[in-house]
Design a protein around this motif. Structure first.
Motif, mmCIF file in Angstrom:
data_model
loop_
_atom_site.group_PDB
_atom_site.id
_atom_site.type_symbol
_atom_site.label_atom_id
_atom_site.label_comp_id
_atom_site.label_asym_id
_atom_site.label_seq_id
_atom_site.Cartn_x
_atom_site.Cartn_y
_atom_site.Cartn_z
ATOM 1 N N MET A 147 28.560 -36.880 24.591
ATOM 2 C CA MET A 147 27.375 -36.382 23.938
ATOM 3 C C MET A 147 26.349 -36.052 25.021
ATOM 4 O O MET A 147 25.890 -36.917 25.730
ATOM 5 C CB MET A 147 26.829 -37.446 22.969
ATOM 6 C CG MET A 147 25.807 -36.865 22.089
ATOM 7 S SD MET A 147 25.052 -37.731 20.714
ATOM 8 C CE MET A 147 25.629 -39.300 20.464
ATOM 9 N N SER A 154 14.011 -29.289 22.819
ATOM 10 C CA SER A 154 14.657 -29.493 21.530
ATOM 11 C C SER A 154 14.160 -30.763 20.855
ATOM 12 O O SER A 154 13.842 -31.744 21.507
ATOM 13 C CB SER A 154 16.173 -29.595 21.721
ATOM 14 O OG SER A 154 16.804 -29.869 20.495
ATOM 15 N N HIS A 156 16.133 -32.376 18.936
ATOM 16 C CA HIS A 156 17.357 -33.139 18.699
ATOM 17 C C HIS A 156 17.742 -33.927 19.945
ATOM 18 O O HIS A 156 17.486 -33.511 21.076
ATOM 19 C CB HIS A 156 18.480 -32.194 18.289
ATOM 20 C CG HIS A 156 18.132 -31.404 17.069
ATOM 21 N ND1 HIS A 156 18.150 -31.945 15.812
ATOM 22 C CD2 HIS A 156 17.716 -30.129 16.921
ATOM 23 C CE1 HIS A 156 17.783 -31.029 14.940
ATOM 24 N NE2 HIS A 156 17.496 -29.913 15.584
ATOM 25 N N GLU A 157 18.383 -35.070 19.708
ATOM 26 C CA GLU A 157 18.715 -35.944 20.831
ATOM 27 C C GLU A 157 19.929 -35.465 21.620
ATOM 28 O O GLU A 157 20.133 -35.893 22.742
ATOM 29 C CB GLU A 157 18.930 -37.378 20.345
ATOM 30 C CG GLU A 157 20.114 -37.582 19.411
ATOM 31 C CD GLU A 157 19.833 -37.284 17.944
ATOM 32 O OE1 GLU A 157 20.761 -37.451 17.142
ATOM 33 O OE2 GLU A 157 18.716 -36.881 17.623
ATOM 34 N N SER A 158 20.752 -34.586 21.039
ATOM 35 C CA SER A 158 21.932 -34.085 21.746
ATOM 36 C C SER A 158 22.310 -32.707 21.212
ATOM 37 O O SER A 158 21.831 -32.282 20.166
ATOM 38 C CB SER A 158 23.112 -35.044 21.541
ATOM 39 O OG SER A 158 23.526 -34.999 20.184
ATOM 40 N N GLU A 159 23.190 -32.035 21.947
ATOM 41 C CA GLU A 159 23.685 -30.736 21.488
ATOM 42 C C GLU A 159 24.472 -30.893 20.190
ATOM 43 O O GLU A 159 24.409 -30.032 19.315
ATOM 44 C CB GLU A 159 24.538 -30.087 22.573
ATOM 45 C CG GLU A 159 23.710 -29.631 23.764
ATOM 46 C CD GLU A 159 24.540 -28.922 24.810
ATOM 47 O OE1 GLU A 159 25.570 -28.331 24.456
ATOM 48 O OE2 GLU A 159 24.124 -28.960 25.977
ATOM 49 N N GLU A 160 25.193 -31.991 20.068
ATOM 50 C CA GLU A 160 25.957 -32.242 18.846
ATOM 51 C C GLU A 160 25.029 -32.405 17.641
ATOM 52 O O GLU A 160 25.295 -31.884 16.565
ATOM 53 C CB GLU A 160 26.848 -33.482 19.002
ATOM 54 C CG GLU A 160 27.996 -33.298 19.972
ATOM 55 C CD GLU A 160 27.591 -33.489 21.438
ATOM 56 O OE1 GLU A 160 26.416 -33.829 21.711
ATOM 57 O OE2 GLU A 160 28.441 -33.270 22.304
ATOM 58 N N ALA A 161 23.913 -33.110 17.836
ATOM 59 C CA ALA A 161 22.950 -33.291 16.747
ATOM 60 C C ALA A 161 22.315 -31.957 16.379
ATOM 61 O O ALA A 161 22.108 -31.660 15.199
ATOM 62 C CB ALA A 161 21.878 -34.308 17.139
ATOM 63 N N ALA A 162 22.022 -31.128 17.378
ATOM 64 C CA ALA A 162 21.450 -29.812 17.118
ATOM 65 C C ALA A 162 22.445 -28.948 16.343
ATOM 66 O O ALA A 162 22.071 -28.254 15.394
ATOM 67 C CB ALA A 162 21.054 -29.140 18.425
ATOM 68 N N ARG A 184 24.860 -30.042 14.393
ATOM 69 C CA ARG A 184 24.962 -30.619 13.038
ATOM 70 C C ARG A 184 23.816 -30.138 12.166
ATOM 71 O O ARG A 184 24.012 -29.741 11.020
ATOM 72 C CB ARG A 184 24.942 -32.148 13.132
ATOM 73 C CG ARG A 184 26.155 -32.821 12.616
ATOM 74 C CD ARG A 184 26.094 -34.346 12.584
ATOM 75 N NE ARG A 184 25.052 -35.017 13.329
ATOM 76 C CZ ARG A 184 25.169 -35.465 14.578
ATOM 77 N NH1 ARG A 184 26.274 -35.287 15.251
ATOM 78 N NH2 ARG A 184 24.168 -36.088 15.158
ATOM 79 N N TYR A 185 22.618 -30.163 12.720
ATOM 80 C CA TYR A 185 21.454 -29.706 11.978
ATOM 81 C C TYR A 185 21.583 -28.224 11.651
ATOM 82 O O TYR A 185 21.291 -27.791 10.537
ATOM 83 C CB TYR A 185 20.162 -29.957 12.764
ATOM 84 C CG TYR A 185 18.965 -29.385 12.067
ATOM 85 C CD1 TYR A 185 18.369 -30.059 11.010
ATOM 86 C CD2 TYR A 185 18.454 -28.137 12.412
ATOM 87 C CE1 TYR A 185 17.282 -29.522 10.330
ATOM 88 C CE2 TYR A 185 17.376 -27.588 11.746
ATOM 89 C CZ TYR A 185 16.796 -28.286 10.707
ATOM 90 O OH TYR A 185 15.739 -27.741 10.029
ATOM 91 N N TRP A 211 23.942 -27.798 8.777
ATOM 92 C CA TRP A 211 23.299 -28.256 7.540
ATOM 93 C C TRP A 211 22.290 -27.217 7.053
ATOM 94 O O TRP A 211 22.264 -26.859 5.876
ATOM 95 C CB TRP A 211 22.603 -29.599 7.792
ATOM 96 C CG TRP A 211 21.741 -30.031 6.659
ATOM 97 C CD1 TRP A 211 22.143 -30.710 5.543
ATOM 98 C CD2 TRP A 211 20.330 -29.805 6.514
ATOM 99 N NE1 TRP A 211 21.055 -30.907 4.710
ATOM 100 C CE2 TRP A 211 19.938 -30.368 5.284
ATOM 101 C CE3 TRP A 211 19.371 -29.186 7.313
ATOM 102 C CZ2 TRP A 211 18.620 -30.323 4.833
ATOM 103 C CZ3 TRP A 211 18.069 -29.142 6.863
ATOM 104 C CH2 TRP A 211 17.705 -29.710 5.635
#
Length: 68
Positions: free
Chosen positions: A1, A9, A11-17, A19-20, A23
């Motif tokens: 991660m 950003s 978001h705390e990570s690229e994966e979280a970004a 995911r958002y 969504w």
């Protein structure tokens, strides 16, 4: 991660970004496909104003009875 910069950003990570982003795109797609009739902005705002007015009345009554 991999972590993202808080300056760049929210978001705390690229994966979280990512995911958002998935969504958010799904919410937009679902909204565009929703067949219900649209509600004019003024009608929504009038309804919200009434809801807020009633809530303020309840709070005022509650405060008046607790002050006595």
């Amino acid at each position: 991660m991999s972590a993202l910069s808080p300056i760049v950003s929210e978001h705390e990570s690229e994966e979280a970004a990512a995911r958002y982003d998935r969504w958010f795109r799904e919410k937009v797609r679902a909204s565009q496909e929703d067949g219900r009739p649209l509600i004019p902005h003024d009608a929504v705002m009038a309804e919200m104003d009434e809801i807020i007015r009633r809530a303020e009345e309840r709070v005022a009554k509650r405060n008046a009875t607790s002050a006595t």
